[in-house]
Design an enzyme around this catalytic site. Structure first.
Site, PDB file in Angstrom:
ATOM      1  N   THR A 172       0.846  -1.198   0.000  1.00 18.90           N
ATOM      2  CA  THR A 172       0.000   0.000   0.000  1.00 18.90           C
ATOM      3  C   THR A 172       0.879   1.245   0.000  1.00 18.90           C
ATOM      4  O   THR A 172       1.863   1.324   0.725  1.00 18.90           O
ATOM      5  CB  THR A 172      -0.934   0.024   1.217  1.00 18.90           C
ATOM      6  OG1 THR A 172      -1.855  -1.074   1.121  1.00 18.90           O
ATOM      7  CG2 THR A 172      -1.734   1.314   1.281  1.00 18.90           C
ATOM      8  N   PHE A 174       1.230   5.218   0.727  1.00 14.98           N
ATOM      9  CA  PHE A 174       0.676   6.261   1.585  1.00 14.98           C
ATOM     10  C   PHE A 174       1.207   7.626   1.170  1.00 14.98           C
ATOM     11  O   PHE A 174       2.351   7.744   0.713  1.00 14.98           O
ATOM     12  CB  PHE A 174       1.056   6.012   3.048  1.00 14.98           C
ATOM     13  CG  PHE A 174       0.401   4.802   3.666  1.00 14.98           C
ATOM     14  CD1 PHE A 174      -0.736   4.938   4.456  1.00 14.98           C
ATOM     15  CD2 PHE A 174       0.906   3.531   3.456  1.00 14.98           C
ATOM     16  CE1 PHE A 174      -1.349   3.828   5.028  1.00 14.98           C
ATOM     17  CE2 PHE A 174       0.300   2.414   4.021  1.00 14.98           C
ATOM     18  CZ  PHE A 174      -0.827   2.569   4.805  1.00 14.98           C
TER      19      PHE A 174
END
Length: 278
Positions: A172, A174
């Site tokens: 992921t 960010f």
């Protein structure tokens, strides 16, 4: 001086883990949703917000892209966090008892293969770690949660199945958001610049707008579109490009972009994380 870092979710969530890696030994502020995390930075309750924008397996985090088009905050950095999902249950539970699982929609999507293989029904909740808290309250032996190993320790749950994500490289990305434009000068390293523009409602407007960057030898790494004002005749675009906003090539591209766009805004220039080029 200790900084306050806002994130969506509760302690043990992946956003919390990202905060700890980016800002170790600082103070972390859990927020109910992404909008609250943005607002915490805007009203200076927090110094930064760490916000997930996309996952390598499940794609973009839709709510965040809409907030980016509305926020006065700046993007000052990016971070890539490897995501290892654990199937968590009560200490006395085993995998064969599980018929349903609760977690954030992104986590459920990232573990869809495992859930189908074991005929486990996914149920969406607001957050991975919050799902753990719910499970400890309901004490339902047939329900599991998908969350991090850190969340398992915090909420006293047992790992029923480790690393159940669809992809071994599940990651992921960010964004680090700030009220101040703490932009670093271009020292020769790779930079990413994020911007939003609205294309004019004329033939080939998008083609010509993107051509402004191609003609200046600037690589576009990401483009997302949004419908404006609930109408289907005009669109807004979010771009990420490999350039620093003070580069002469970028300034030339922006000057040309104005002929094909109604308006534009630059969200920030920030160092490209090394993970991009692994």
């Amino acid at each position: 001086m200790t900084k306050i870092i806002a994130f969506q979710g509760t302690f043990g969530a992946y956003s919390h883990l990202a905060c700890q890696e980016i800002f170790p030994n600082d103070t972390y502020l859990p927020c109910f949703d992404f909008s609250n995390a943005f607002t915490a930075v805007q009203d200076e309750t927090a110094d930064f917000a760490v916000i997930p924008i996309e996952n390598s397996n499940a794609g973009r985090v839709a709510d965040v892209h809409f907030l980016l088009s509305q926020t006065p905050l700046y993007i000052t950095g990016e971070y890539f966090l490897p995501i290892n999902h654990q199937l968590l249950g009560l200490p006395e539970t085993n995998l064969e008892q599980i018929t349903q699982v609760i977690s954030h929609p992104q986590a459920l999507s990232q573990c869809s293969n495992f859930l189908k293989q074991h005929d486990i029904k996914p149920i969406a909740k607001d957050d991975t770690a919050l799902s753990c808290r719910i499970l400890t309250h309901t004490k339902d032996m047939t329900t599991a949660a998908i969350a991090s190993s850190s969340a398992a320790q915090i909420y006293g749950l047992k790992i029923l199945a480790p690393n159940i994500e669809n992809s071994a490289n599940n990651t992921t990305r960010f964004l680090i958001m700030s009220k101040k434009n703490n932009m670093l000068e271009n020292n020769g390293q790779k930079f990413i610049t994020s911007l939003i523009f609205t294309a004019k409602n004329i033939p080939a407007a998008l083609y010509k707008a993107l051509g402004c960057f191609a003609l200046n030898n600037i690589n576009i790494t990401k483009i997302e579109s949004y419908i404006l004002d609930d109408k289907f005749i005009s669109a807004q675009f979010y771009l990420e490009i490999e350039a620093h906003q003070n580069d002469i090539t970028f300034k030339n591209a922006i000057n040309e972009l104005q002929f094909f766009s109604k308006k534009y805004s630059i969200l920030g220039s920030y160092p490209a994380h090394p993970y991009r080029y692994l």
